[in-house]
Scaffold this motif. Structure first.
Motif, PDB file in Angstrom:
ATOM      1  N   ASN A  70       0.812  -1.222   0.000  1.00  0.00           N
ATOM      2  CA  ASN A  70       0.000   0.000   0.000  1.00  0.00           C
ATOM      3  C   ASN A  70       0.842   1.267   0.000  1.00  0.00           C
ATOM      4  O   ASN A  70       0.329   2.363   0.182  1.00  0.00           O
ATOM      5  N   VAL A  73       0.001   4.533  -2.349  1.00  0.00           N
ATOM      6  CA  VAL A  73      -0.917   5.595  -1.944  1.00  0.00           C
ATOM      7  C   VAL A  73      -0.201   6.571  -1.011  1.00  0.00           C
ATOM      8  O   VAL A  73      -0.257   7.791  -1.208  1.00  0.00           O
ATOM      9  N   SER A 110      -1.199   7.167  -8.331  1.00  0.00           N
ATOM     10  CA  SER A 110      -1.735   7.652  -7.057  1.00  0.00           C
ATOM     11  C   SER A 110      -1.206   9.040  -6.691  1.00  0.00           C
ATOM     12  O   SER A 110      -1.663   9.627  -5.706  1.00  0.00           O
TER      13      SER A 110
END
Length: 399
Positions: A70, A73, A110
């Protein structure tokens, strides 16, 4: 300039990846906080350990890692700017088309910060139509491309495609973070290059314009902070600014109209055909029995006159006058008749000026006909002089 700035460096698979170590070292030396993401292919050229040691941050590579899945992000929101250097032809293609098959690309998609990219590839790849289209897409997204350099390439050939040197990349980052450029917040429209007016599916009427001067002006306006749209006729050249490719005078008029009324600055540097064939044959014109061929021509719509009669208040409108005789007389006539704030006059009689040269010698006439003669210099330097004149006009109006 870079003290405390958060720089996210993306490194893709290219021999130029070895320069990433120097980029990181220079950024850290200037006080920037640097984090690095690598594609798996980049690890064939430089190790994550090297860049982690220099940046003092872990360098994630794979998106499937339990600790970094992750990160795209978080990193995309953390950075003040994302710099992709080197940006290989493959990575540029994936960025342009929204592919997301590695951590660098996931982070790019992102990112909420500005994106700069420094291409690196062999010359034939750099000039390939697919690469040109992909770069134009990225520019249309608002990203900034750092210019490539000419030199020895990994293939052993000599040509364009080398990634910008690390010191130059730092200079571009300085420019990115400058507090205020004179044309920040302004929109500019530039036309450049020739037009082609078809006779039949094989032949056309055109001129010798290369587009070099107009492209130089578009890039000088962008360097001064303007948001630039370049409407570019048929030429092998390309630009780092957002570019719309056109062919005919009608194409150029229609695409210019779409941006003219929202532009604070308009520079009409294109060499537009004054006439086009009245009839365009749908099949190739064959040799006749006689020794002559008569073509019937009709006038094209004068783009500068058409748009100049209905220009927005406060807009700066600049035209060009390339002449072979009575240069000043014709330039001043165009200045008046086409409602211009500035006209750039040059003569094909001046050595080193005109079509296809890398240099130019011009005279600038302001709205009152006051002349400023400039010596022969590179088209990039001439472009800066023109942008300075435009900036002076805007400042005199307190715009």
């Amino acid at each position: 300039m870079l003290q405390g700035k958060k720089i996210l460096l993306g490194v893709s698979g290219s021999i130029a990846a070895y320069k990433a170590a120097t980029i990181v070292r220079l950024l850290v030396k200037e006080g920037a906080d640097v984090k690095v993401i690598m594609t798996p292919a980049a690890c064939d050229f430089i190790t994550p350990l090297t860049l982690a040691t220099l940046s003092k941050h872990e360098v994630p590579v794979t998106i499937s890692d339990n600790q970094s899945w992750n990160n795209h992000v978080m990193l995309g929101r953390w950075a003040d700017v994302m710099l992709i250097a080197p940006a290989s032809a493959n990575t540029i293609a994936k960025m342009a088309n929204g592919f997301c098959d590695n951590l660098l690309l996931a982070t790019y998609l992102s990112a909420t910060c500005p994106v700069l990219f420094a291409p690196a590839m062999d010359e034939d790849m750099w000039h390939h139509t697919a690469t040109r289209h992909n770069i134009e897409k990225l520019l249309s997204y608002g990203h900034k491309q750092l210019p490539v350099e000419k030199g020895e390439l990994a293939s052993g050939l000599f040509g364009e495609g080398r990634m910008a040197e690390p010191a130059d990349i730092i200079t571009y980052l300085h420019a990115h973070f400058e507090d205020k450029k004179p044309l920040t917040g302004k929109k500019a429209l530039v036309t450049a290059g020739p037009t082609q007016e078809p006779l039949d599916p094989v032949r056309y009427i055109s001129n010798h314009s290369s587009g070099k001067m107009g492209i130089a002006i578009a890039e000088a306006l962008a360097a001064a902070g303007a948001e630039v749209t370049l409407v570019l006729g048929p030429t092998h050249l390309s630009s780092t600014v957002n570019t719309i490719r056109v062919v005919t005078a009608e194409d150029m008029l229609n695409n210019s109209k779409a941006h003219f009324y929202t532009s604070d600055v308009v520079v009409m540097a294109a060499a537009v055909a004054d006439y086009r064939p009245k009839f365009v044959e749908d099949k190739k014109i064959k040799k006749g029995a006689g020794d002559e061929l008569t073509l019937e021509l009709e006038k094209t719509q004068d783009i500068l006159r058409t748009l100049g009669t209905d220009r927005p208040a406060g807009q700066v409108l600049v035209g060009f006058s390339l002449e072979t005789n009575n240069e000043q007389e014709y330039a001043l006539k165009k200045l008046r008749e086409k409602n211009l704030d500035l006209i750039v006059m040059n003569s094909l009689n001046d050595p080193g000026a005109g079509f296809n040269y890398d240099t130019n010698k011009v005279t600038l006439f302001d709205r009152n006909g006051v002349a400023k003669d400039l010596p022969l210099k590179s088209k990039q330097e001439v472009a800066k002089d023109i942008v300075t004149a435009i900036t002076d006009i805007l400042q005199s109006r307190n715009v």
